[in-house]
Scaffold this active site. Structure first.
Site, PDB file in Angstrom:
ATOM      1  N   ARG A   1      -6.360 -16.107  -5.167  1.00  0.00           N
ATOM      2  CA  ARG A   1      -5.182 -16.523  -4.260  1.00  0.00           C
ATOM      3  C   ARG A   1      -5.349 -17.704  -3.417  1.00  0.00           C
ATOM      4  O   ARG A   1      -4.962 -18.395  -2.913  1.00  0.00           O
ATOM      5  CB  ARG A   1      -4.823 -15.387  -3.331  1.00  0.00           C
ATOM      6  CG  ARG A   1      -5.658 -14.957  -2.306  1.00  0.00           C
ATOM      7  CD  ARG A   1      -5.322 -13.881  -1.458  1.00  0.00           C
ATOM      8  NE  ARG A   1      -6.289 -13.451  -0.396  1.00  0.00           N
ATOM      9  CZ  ARG A   1      -6.024 -12.892   0.516  1.00  0.00           C
ATOM     10  NH1 ARG A   1      -4.682 -12.470   1.064  1.00  0.00           N
ATOM     11  NH2 ARG A   1      -6.991 -12.396   1.363  1.00  0.00           N
TER      12      ARG A   1
ATOM     13  N   HIS B   1     -13.141 -18.662  16.901  1.00  0.00           N
ATOM     14  CA  HIS B   1     -12.660 -18.335  18.279  1.00  0.00           C
ATOM     15  C   HIS B   1     -11.133 -18.825  18.573  1.00  0.00           C
ATOM     16  O   HIS B   1     -10.260 -18.003  19.031  1.00  0.00           O
ATOM     17  CB  HIS B   1     -13.504 -19.165  19.344  1.00  0.00           C
ATOM     18  CG  HIS B   1     -13.737 -18.299  20.651  1.00  0.00           C
ATOM     19  ND1 HIS B   1     -14.737 -18.116  21.221  1.00  0.00           N
ATOM     20  CD2 HIS B   1     -12.559 -18.041  21.396  1.00  0.00           C
ATOM     21  CE1 HIS B   1     -14.320 -17.547  22.355  1.00  0.00           C
ATOM     22  NE2 HIS B   1     -12.981 -17.317  22.405  1.00  0.00           N
TER      23      HIS B   1
ATOM     24  N   ASN C   1      -6.753  -6.643  -1.831  1.00  0.00           N
ATOM     25  CA  ASN C   1      -7.016  -7.988  -1.769  1.00  0.00           C
ATOM     26  C   ASN C   1      -7.724  -8.519  -2.998  1.00  0.00           C
ATOM     27  O   ASN C   1      -7.423  -8.916  -3.908  1.00  0.00           O
ATOM     28  CB  ASN C   1      -7.313  -8.886  -0.724  1.00  0.00           C
ATOM     29  CG  ASN C   1      -6.846  -8.929   0.383  1.00  0.00           C
ATOM     30  OD1 ASN C   1      -5.588  -8.229   0.585  1.00  0.00           O
ATOM     31  ND2 ASN C   1      -7.207  -9.449   1.620  1.00  0.00           N
ATOM     32  N   ASP C   2      -8.959  -7.734  -2.986  1.00  0.00           N
ATOM     33  CA  ASP C   2      -9.885  -7.948  -4.179  1.00  0.00           C
ATOM     34  C   ASP C   2      -9.493  -7.049  -5.452  1.00  0.00           C
ATOM     35  O   ASP C   2      -9.505  -7.785  -6.531  1.00  0.00           O
ATOM     36  CB  ASP C   2     -11.436  -7.520  -3.644  1.00  0.00           C
ATOM     37  CG  ASP C   2     -12.343  -8.819  -3.148  1.00  0.00           C
ATOM     38  OD1 ASP C   2     -11.849  -9.825  -3.420  1.00  0.00           O
ATOM     39  OD2 ASP C   2     -12.902  -8.235  -2.334  1.00  0.00           O
TER      40      ASP C   2
ATOM     41  N   ARG D   1     -17.128  -1.563   8.047  1.00  0.00           N
ATOM     42  CA  ARG D   1     -17.827  -1.568   6.790  1.00  0.00           C
ATOM     43  C   ARG D   1     -18.933  -2.547   6.801  1.00  0.00           C
ATOM     44  O   ARG D   1     -19.068  -3.243   7.647  1.00  0.00           O
ATOM     45  CB  ARG D   1     -16.565  -2.411   6.192  1.00  0.00           C
ATOM     46  CG  ARG D   1     -16.949  -3.177   4.685  1.00  0.00           C
ATOM     47  CD  ARG D   1     -15.848  -3.957   3.983  1.00  0.00           C
ATOM     48  NE  ARG D   1     -15.647  -5.092   4.591  1.00  0.00           N
ATOM     49  CZ  ARG D   1     -14.664  -5.714   4.422  1.00  0.00           C
ATOM     50  NH1 ARG D   1     -13.742  -5.559   3.615  1.00  0.00           N
ATOM     51  NH2 ARG D   1     -14.665  -7.093   4.846  1.00  0.00           N
TER      52      ARG D   1
ATOM     53  N   CYS E   1      -6.483  -1.061   3.014  1.00  0.00           N
ATOM     54  CA  CYS E   1      -6.850  -1.988   4.337  1.00  0.00           C
ATOM     55  C   CYS E   1      -6.743  -3.274   3.942  1.00  0.00           C
ATOM     56  O   CYS E   1      -7.152  -4.167   4.657  1.00  0.00           O
ATOM     57  CB  CYS E   1      -8.261  -1.824   4.880  1.00  0.00           C
ATOM     58  SG  CYS E   1      -9.405  -2.108   3.625  1.00  0.00           S
TER      59      CYS E   1
ATOM     60  N   ARG F   1     -14.637  -5.664  10.136  1.00  0.00           N
ATOM     61  CA  ARG F   1     -15.504  -6.484   9.168  1.00  0.00           C
ATOM     62  C   ARG F   1     -16.880  -6.679   9.883  1.00  0.00           C
ATOM     63  O   ARG F   1     -16.861  -7.663  10.873  1.00  0.00           O
ATOM     64  CB  ARG F   1     -14.618  -7.473   8.670  1.00  0.00           C
ATOM     65  CG  ARG F   1     -13.320  -7.386   8.176  1.00  0.00           C
ATOM     66  CD  ARG F   1     -12.684  -8.517   7.934  1.00  0.00           C
ATOM     67  NE  ARG F   1     -11.486  -8.406   6.936  1.00  0.00           N
ATOM     68  CZ  ARG F   1     -10.132  -8.277   7.668  1.00  0.00           C
ATOM     69  NH1 ARG F   1     -10.063  -8.344   8.934  1.00  0.00           N
ATOM     70  NH2 ARG F   1      -9.164  -8.183   6.682  1.00  0.00           N
TER      71      ARG F   1
END
Lengths: 97, 527
Positions: free
Chosen positions: B452, B180, B441-442, B321, B489, B285
């Site tokens: 990373r 949060h 990223n992946d 996703r 993305c 996500r």
């Protein structure tokens, strides 16, 4: 003069008796001199509608029925005010929150 | 001597300032007095805590104010302290009695199957710690404007209490990019870095926090300060120049239209994004609904959340996703423990297909939401076409079940993430996918075999490596030739310095972090 009153209402609010609605309900209840109790079933268990700790602990969800009863001088006004608040969706448009 | 610490960026921006340490509330080493004295101690601590929250409420509005109103109402309710006061009467010290009582309440909220109730556990923890600090007399260091908050983790009220009028930043030993507080920080533009460990931060006096790079510099030298000032001035200049592009469609110099969508991870984020600033949601996500250590969300809870995204988007497409956990996102009871190499293990669709009941609940909620707007669903970590076929079959099954029960539902277009190199190398095998979304990223970490998250090899993890760009170009070409929509993305889409290479590679749809919309559109306008 002292009396008792009761009633019930279906919770239509998107997420039920969540934090914001519970704050409103307990504030409203505290404005009455009568003892006000709510329950998730007609046979109870009944809990103090002026205690947010207990109201939240009910975790009452959308489409569940809320039973209300009160005892005291302003019992009738108290029950109809609580039911009215729930019916008005706690004065908020359901926004998914 | 300056020390550089690499963590994970949770909110972009640059800030330099003095450290303000936040005390973790502790129950250690406090001598309890007589029951009467302890009773007074607890009552007084609650009164002080309530007064603080009431004061805080006057400085905020909207959802933050609602959250504080709830906390205040709880603090003012005698039912909250009654079990603790009863324990005190039987001889327990105020601090232990309070923690026990509140932990009981917290457990009740955590056990709820409803996300909205479960999320209140964080408020209860906040209340517990605030009162406890008054009982034990451990206070946070005094609030100063323009400070860097440093600690193990911080609660939402600590964020709201801090004085951000002169800016500020957050650097945490642990913490999470999806908390949060991370969302509040992103919304307010407060730089934040998490996962820094305690060692380098424990004694730091002054910090430079670079949220964009996830980098913190302790005790900066003159050269660091100079570099900071230059970076910050450049960042501010870019930000102002980019702002004019926010609400316009992203157009290249040639007039070619590039789609700019947004990546989101929680309903709370939507309040801070203008739907008119983007072409829809390119990546939602769904794992934000699934929290480690909490019960799994039910179908209704998921349906409500998915629908909230569609309602917000107002007719723009929303791509959700399916659950992508495993790897660096564990959920106890679902993700395997003690995997040798979790990034190559049971994650993404491999995991959801192995937990069919969990997957079915999500697919049903998605099928119900699909009736309410242009929903698209994408599957993460696909490696072979059979995974699409199995997911599609499950979807059909769920639809049949819903339809039989008279519940409105339909199957949304089903696409896949392109992140496993096997898909990027041979996209033609995946003709059953309705669209491709490149997870750079992946893809980068699998192509470069470098994580990373490991500072020692992070430099090898370069999405601009020609091998990565060549794969992206091949997927984009395949998409054009077959009429399959392709978007990207990953984080590189949010980086103006990578946008040029992506457009050159033939990518015409980018899904970016909310805070980067204007900057990415500005970068596109230059190309």
């Amino acid at each position: 003069m002292s009396g008792t009153a009761d009633g019930s209402v279906v919770i239509t609010h998107d997420v039920g008796l969540h934090a914001r609605p519970s704050v409103k309900l307990t504030k409203l209840a505290k404005g009455f001199g009568s003892t006000i109790e709510i329950a998730g079933a007609a046979e109870g268990p009944w809990i103090d509608a002026k205690s947010i700790v207990k109201v939240m602990a009910m975790k009452a969800r959308q489409n569940s029925t809320l039973f209300v009863r009160a005892a005291g001088a302003d019992a009738e006004a108290a029950v109809s005010a609580v039911i009215d608040l729930v019916r008005r969706d706690f004065d908020e448009a359901g926004d998914g929150h | 001597m300056a020390t550089r610490l690499q963590g994970t960026g949770a909110s972009d921006g640059l800030f330099m300032g003095p450290v303000r340490r936040l005390a973790g509330a502790s129950t250690a080493e406090r001598r309890a007095g007589t029951p009467d004295a302890e009773h007074q101690v607890l009552r007084h601590a609650i009164t002080l805590a309530a007064a603080e929250v009431a004061g805080l409420m006057e400085r905020v509005e909207g959802e933050a104010q609602d959250m504080l109103a709830f906390q205040l109402a709880m603090l003012e309710d005698d039912a909250l302290s009654a079990p603790a006061l009863a324990a005190i009467a039987s001889g327990i010290g105020a601090h232990l009695a309070w923690v026990d009582a509140l932990d009981g309440e917290i457990a009740g909220y955590e056990a709820s199957e409803d996300d909205y109730f479960r999320a209140r556990a964080a408020d209860l923890r906040d209340i517990r710690d605030r009162v406890l600090r008054h009982v034990t007399g451990t206070a946070d260091e005094a609030a100063v404007p323009g400070a860097v908050l440093v600690g193990e983790d911080i609660g939402p009220t600590a964020f709201l209490e801090a004085d951000w009028s002169q800016g500020g930043a957050i650097a945490l030993f642990r913490g999470s990019t999806t908390s949060h507080v991370a969302m509040l920080a992103r919304a307010r533009g407060i730089p934040m870095v998490v996962g820094l460990g305690e060692e380098g931060l424990a004694a730091a006096q002054t910090l430079i926090v670079d949220g964009g790079r996830g980098l913190v510099t302790a005790e900066p030298g003159a050269a660091d300060e100079e570099a900071f000032r230059q970076d910050r001035a450049a960042l501010e200049g870019q930000r102002q120049a980019a702002e004019q592009f926010r609400l316009k469609p992203a157009l290249r110099r040639s007039g070619e239209r590039i789609e700019v969508l947004v990546n989101v991870a929680g309903v709370e984020e939507l309040a801070h994004i203008d739907p008119a600033s983007c072409d829809g949601i390119g990546l939602m996500r769904s794992e934000f609904l699934f929290r480690d250590g909490a019960p799994l969300p039910g179908e209704d809870t998921q349906f409500r959340a998915y629908r909230a995204f569609l309602d917000w988007a107002g007719g723009r497409p929303v791509t959700i996703r399916t659950l992508d956990i495993g790897g660096d996102k564990p959920i106890r009871g679902l993700t395997p423990e003690g995997e040798q190499n979790p990034f190559l293990g049971l994650r993404g669709v491999r995991l959801t297909l192995a937990h069919e009941e969990v997957f079915r609940t999500q697919l049903k909620a998605l099928a119900r939401a699909a009736v309410h707007g242009p929903l698209k669903v994408m599957i993460p970590m696909v490696t072979v076409p059979g995974e699409i076929a199995r997911t599609a079959a499950l979807f059909e099954d769920c639809l049949a079940e819903l339809t039989a029960a008279g519940t409105p539902a339909k199957i949304p277009p089903l696409g896949i993430m392109v992140e496993v190199p096997a898909v990027a190398v041979a996209p033609e095998l995946f003709a059953s996918a309705a669209f491709f979304s490149i997870g750079s990223n992946d893809l980068t970490q699998y192509v470069t075999a470098a994580s990373r998250d490991d500072a020692r090899v992070a430099a090898l993890n370069d999405p601009a490596h020609p091998a990565v760009l060549r794969l992206i170009a091949a997927v984009a070409r395949h998409g054009r030739e077959t009429g399959t929509p392709v978007s990207l993305c990953g984080d590189m889409a949010s980086e103006p310095r990578h946008v040029k290479a992506l457009i050159a590679a033939g990518v015409t749809s980018l899904s970016v972090a909310p805070a980067r919309i204007a900057a990415v559109k500005a970068a596109i306008a230059e190309l």
